[in-house]
Design a protein around this motif. Sequence first.
Motif, PDB file in Angstrom:
ATOM      1  N   TRP A 122      -2.751  -0.120  -8.684  1.00 45.76           N
ATOM      2  CA  TRP A 122      -4.202  -0.011  -8.643  1.00 45.76           C
ATOM      3  C   TRP A 122      -4.621   1.264  -7.953  1.00 45.76           C
ATOM      4  O   TRP A 122      -4.051   1.635  -6.927  1.00 45.76           O
ATOM      5  N   ASP A 123      -5.616   1.922  -8.499  1.00 53.56           N
ATOM      6  CA  ASP A 123      -6.252   3.066  -7.851  1.00 53.56           C
ATOM      7  C   ASP A 123      -7.581   2.560  -7.305  1.00 53.56           C
ATOM      8  O   ASP A 123      -8.503   2.265  -8.073  1.00 53.56           O
ATOM      9  N   ASP A 176       0.120   7.923  -0.634  1.00 50.67           N
ATOM     10  CA  ASP A 176      -1.127   8.069  -1.376  1.00 50.67           C
ATOM     11  C   ASP A 176      -1.945   6.784  -1.198  1.00 50.67           C
ATOM     12  O   ASP A 176      -1.805   5.840  -1.964  1.00 50.67           O
ATOM     13  N   ARG A 205      -4.717   5.719  -1.916  1.00 50.73           N
ATOM     14  CA  ARG A 205      -5.589   5.180  -2.965  1.00 50.73           C
ATOM     15  C   ARG A 205      -4.838   4.222  -3.879  1.00 50.73           C
ATOM     16  O   ARG A 205      -5.448   3.502  -4.666  1.00 50.73           O
ATOM     17  N   LEU A 206      -3.494   4.167  -3.773  1.00 46.76           N
ATOM     18  CA  LEU A 206      -2.671   3.334  -4.640  1.00 46.76           C
ATOM     19  C   LEU A 206      -2.159   2.088  -3.929  1.00 46.76           C
ATOM     20  O   LEU A 206      -1.607   2.167  -2.824  1.00 46.76           O
ATOM     21  N   THR A 245       5.133   8.726  -4.498  1.00 48.56           N
ATOM     22  CA  THR A 245       4.128   7.882  -5.156  1.00 48.56           C
ATOM     23  C   THR A 245       4.598   7.261  -6.458  1.00 48.56           C
ATOM     24  O   THR A 245       3.915   6.407  -6.995  1.00 48.56           O
ATOM     25  N   THR A 294      -9.869   4.035  -5.748  1.00 54.86           N
ATOM     26  CA  THR A 294     -11.014   4.940  -5.837  1.00 54.86           C
ATOM     27  C   THR A 294     -11.784   4.747  -7.141  1.00 54.86           C
ATOM     28  O   THR A 294     -12.942   5.133  -7.237  1.00 54.86           O
ATOM     29  N   THR A 336      -4.090   1.473 -12.930  1.00 53.92           N
ATOM     30  CA  THR A 336      -3.694   2.656 -13.686  1.00 53.92           C
ATOM     31  C   THR A 336      -2.409   2.395 -14.458  1.00 53.92           C
ATOM     32  O   THR A 336      -2.146   3.062 -15.448  1.00 53.92           O
ATOM     33  N   TRP A 369       0.863  -1.171   0.000  1.00 50.96           N
ATOM     34  CA  TRP A 369       0.000   0.000   0.000  1.00 50.96           C
ATOM     35  C   TRP A 369       0.903   1.225   0.000  1.00 50.96           C
ATOM     36  O   TRP A 369       1.846   1.303   0.790  1.00 50.96           O
ATOM     37  N   ASN A 370       0.636   2.178  -0.871  1.00 51.47           N
ATOM     38  CA  ASN A 370       1.465   3.369  -0.930  1.00 51.47           C
ATOM     39  C   ASN A 370       1.215   4.221   0.313  1.00 51.47           C
ATOM     40  O   ASN A 370       0.097   4.686   0.526  1.00 51.47           O
TER      41      ASN A 370
END
Length: 123
Positions: free
Chosen positions: A82-83, A66, A68-69, A109, A85, A90, A62-63
């Motif tokens: 992966w995003d 950020d 969401r990534l 990121t 949200t 991506t 997990w980033n």
Amino acid sequence: KVMFLPETETNWPDLLATSGDYLRVWEISEDGRSVDMKAKMKMSLNNNKKADFCAPITSFDWNPQDPRLIGTASIDTTCSIWDITVDKATTQLIAHDKEVFDIAFAKGTDIFASVGADGSVRL
């Protein structure tokens, strides 16, 4: 692998991700007592939308900057970003000549490292 969402100062819900045949993201809920915590699957992500089979995910990260990534490593030689949200990858790239065993984000990121069965580490 199992990993909780890194600590953030945003309004993200309590999330948990797991690897296996797919990358699954779970939302943790509780009714006020820790013994009654529950995980409800929020999404199941894979790059093969045309079939029930996809190459197993060997690891993910997990980033921390950020949330969401999420980056995944797979036996199909790829790494995907992966995003969560938008529930899709991506970025997907062929990262190694053989299976990819692990992935880890660097600070920020845009940079991650992966290690594969070909004996290499790639950035």
